[in-house]
Design a protein around this motif. Structure first.
Motif, mmCIF file in Angstrom:
data_model
loop_
_atom_site.group_PDB
_atom_site.id
_atom_site.type_symbol
_atom_site.label_atom_id
_atom_site.label_comp_id
_atom_site.label_asym_id
_atom_site.label_seq_id
_atom_site.Cartn_x
_atom_site.Cartn_y
_atom_site.Cartn_z
ATOM 1 N N THR A 68 61.558 54.624 -8.510
ATOM 2 C CA THR A 68 62.593 55.610 -8.175
ATOM 3 C C THR A 68 62.135 56.495 -7.031
ATOM 4 O OG1 THR A 68 63.050 55.692 -10.542
ATOM 5 C CG2 THR A 68 64.082 57.382 -9.196
ATOM 6 N N ARG A 69 63.066 56.839 -6.141
ATOM 7 C CA ARG A 69 62.695 57.786 -5.092
ATOM 8 C C ARG A 69 62.443 59.157 -5.725
ATOM 9 N NH1 ARG A 69 67.494 58.181 -0.817
ATOM 10 N NH2 ARG A 69 66.275 59.978 -0.108
ATOM 11 N N TYR A 72 65.219 62.075 -6.195
ATOM 12 C CA TYR A 72 66.334 61.279 -6.728
ATOM 13 C C TYR A 72 67.689 61.976 -6.568
ATOM 14 C CZ TYR A 72 65.935 64.318 -10.847
ATOM 15 O OH TYR A 72 65.893 65.404 -11.688
ATOM 16 N N LEU A 75 70.156 60.567 -4.115
ATOM 17 C CA LEU A 75 70.851 59.294 -4.325
ATOM 18 C C LEU A 75 72.357 59.512 -4.175
ATOM 19 C CD1 LEU A 75 68.812 58.081 -7.426
ATOM 20 C CD2 LEU A 75 69.060 56.771 -5.300
ATOM 21 N N THR A 79 75.839 57.115 -8.238
ATOM 22 C CA THR A 79 74.606 56.746 -8.937
ATOM 23 C C THR A 79 74.138 57.896 -9.825
ATOM 24 O OG1 THR A 79 74.020 55.474 -6.983
ATOM 25 C CG2 THR A 79 72.268 55.882 -8.568
ATOM 26 N N TRP A 120 68.964 52.268 -9.172
ATOM 27 C CA TRP A 120 68.175 53.324 -8.530
ATOM 28 C C TRP A 120 66.725 53.406 -8.982
ATOM 29 C CZ3 TRP A 120 66.379 56.939 -12.031
ATOM 30 C CH2 TRP A 120 67.011 56.934 -13.298
ATOM 31 N N THR A 123 65.083 50.498 -6.761
ATOM 32 C CA THR A 123 65.259 50.373 -5.308
ATOM 33 C C THR A 123 64.335 51.276 -4.508
ATOM 34 O OG1 THR A 123 66.982 52.077 -5.353
ATOM 35 C CG2 THR A 123 67.715 49.782 -5.503
ATOM 36 N N ASN A 125 63.065 54.106 -2.111
ATOM 37 C CA ASN A 125 63.726 54.527 -0.877
ATOM 38 C C ASN A 125 63.194 53.665 0.266
ATOM 39 O OD1 ASN A 125 64.908 55.731 1.275
ATOM 40 N ND2 ASN A 125 63.932 57.738 1.028
ATOM 41 N N SER A 160 72.391 53.662 -0.866
ATOM 42 C CA SER A 160 72.404 54.432 0.371
ATOM 43 C C SER A 160 72.381 53.479 1.562
ATOM 44 C CB SER A 160 71.158 55.326 0.455
ATOM 45 O OG SER A 160 71.187 56.287 -0.563
#
Ligand SMILES: [Zn+2]
Length: 398
Positions: A68-69, A72, A75, A79, A120, A123, A125, A160
């Protein structure tokens, strides 16, 4: 035959597999993930791993998933809104790029990011990687108007647009490979038998797993979200619960777990089969969720993929690694802690046996919940973000 029941392909080419702790921890609403949900098992604890894959012959490096970025809250709104409805806790300490660079892996040496799927918590970033890093996605992803173009051009996309900007996006096509492994359509990623992508549908459009050859005759099955809980496919007739749970699998809880701990502590509360039945030792405790809030877009197909997974779990040559199985982080070396350590020696180190029954810790024990929540509340910048839920649901400003 060692690979009984599985048509595992032959090759002497291997990949070096390193387990990356993406530092994401989540506590989620069990109803969206497993069926049935028992009293005192309303929440599931999920960790989140990714894999750094290095072709032993060519040195080429790829990432399978990114976690996760860290930010978050950036996002896409759709999402965040969906996530807010199933999360009771979320905390991310680092972006996977920080973990890689902090341990000496330059991002421009990663030739591809492979997404098991577009959710998410997998994925990351990609925009943090240079444009030379390609993005590999499963069947149908680039053609779905629900996904591409990404947000904000497409306000309803869960992805994104910046994830794709300026880089090659490669969609895997399993129709033309002519290859099947263990009942899943497959694609030989490097073309040398060291690393395969597998078509594992059901959780969402284009979901893929991977099969990494860790030695000539052993593999790590990188499960992504083929399911979220090991109790969806264990125990099984080939991997039955032993009379006593092996030492080390259960958390220290002397008030409830005797030593040795008989398996009927768990089989007596099997949620699917009658407790008197010996089937309780050989039947998975759960199915994937088909509830209205299920994270699976096609629960029936997701269940079929999980059922097909069982043969891999039964093979002594394959270590099944679900992205969200906390046991992996208990018994395998991580790239974060030991950057030079890989997991290729899992078989000689007995890892398959060590990680097998740890999921039982999540189950109710003695009429109370199992493991405590890994994380409570949505965390931002090192502390609980009190207004987070309202923000993610679009009810308040960040
Ligand atoms: Zn996931």
């Amino acid at each position: 035959m060692q690979n009984m029941g599985l048509d595992l392909p032959q090759s002497d080419r291997t990949v070096r597999v390193r387990l990356v702790d993406t530092t994401t921890v989540m506590t989620v609403d069990a109803l969206a993930f497993v069926d049935p949900v028992q009293e005192h098992h309303e929440h599931l604890n999920l960790t989140d791993v990714a894999f750094l894959i290095e072709n032993d012959t060519t040195g080429q490096k790829v990432m399978f998933d990114l976690g996760t970025r860290k930010d978050y809250w950036n996002l896409p709104p759709v999402t965040l809104n969906r996530g807010a409805h199933i999360l009771s806790g979320l905390k991310i300490n680092q972006d996977v790029t920080e973990v890689l660079e902090g341990n000496g892996v330059k991002l421009d040496t990663i030739s591809s990011i492979i997404w098991s799927h577009y959710h998410w918590d997998h994925t990351g970033n990609p925009a943090l990687f240079p444009p030379s890093t390609s993005l590999v996605v499963g069947p149908g992803v680039t053609k779905s108007p629900l996904l591409l173009p990404g947000y904000p051009e497409n306000p309803n996309s869960v992805l994104s647009a910046e994830a794709f900007a300026g880089r090659d996006v490669i969609e895997v096509n399993f129709d033309t490979t002519g290859l099947t492994i263990g009942g899943f359509r497959a694609m030989d990623f490097f073309g040398d038998g060291s690393f395969y992508l597998l078509d594992t549908p059901g959780h969402c459009l284009g979901h893929m797993c991977a099969l990494a050859r860790t030695t000539k005759d052993t593999f790590a099955f990188l499960g992504g979200d083929i399911c979220h809980f090991v109790g969806d496919f264990r125990p099984s007739p080939a991997v039955s619960l032993p009379e006593h749970i092996p030492d080390g699998a259960l958390d220290h809880d002397p008030a409830y777990f005797p030593a040795p701990c008989p398996c009927n502590l768990f089989t007596d509360q099997h949620p699917i089969v009658p407790t008197s039945s010996t089937d309780a030792k050989t039947t998975p405790f759960f199915k994937v969720s088909s509830h209205a809030t299920s994270v699976n877009t096609d629960p029936a197909t997701a269940q079929q993929s999980v059922d097909t997974l069982r043969a891999f779990d039964a093979s002594p040559s394959v270590l099944v690694c679900l992205a969200h199985d906390p046991e992996l982080l208990r018994f395998l070396p991580t790239f974060n802690e030991m950057p030079s350590a890989d997991i290729n020696g899992w078989k000689e180190n007995g890892v398959k046996e060590k990680v097998r029954w740890g999921w039982l810790n999540e189950l109710p024990r003695g009429g109370r919940p199992g493991r405590s929540p890994l994380v409570e509340g949505l965390w931002r910048d090192g502390r609980v973000w009190e207004e987070g839920r309202a923000v993610l649901c679009g009810e308040a400003k960040a």
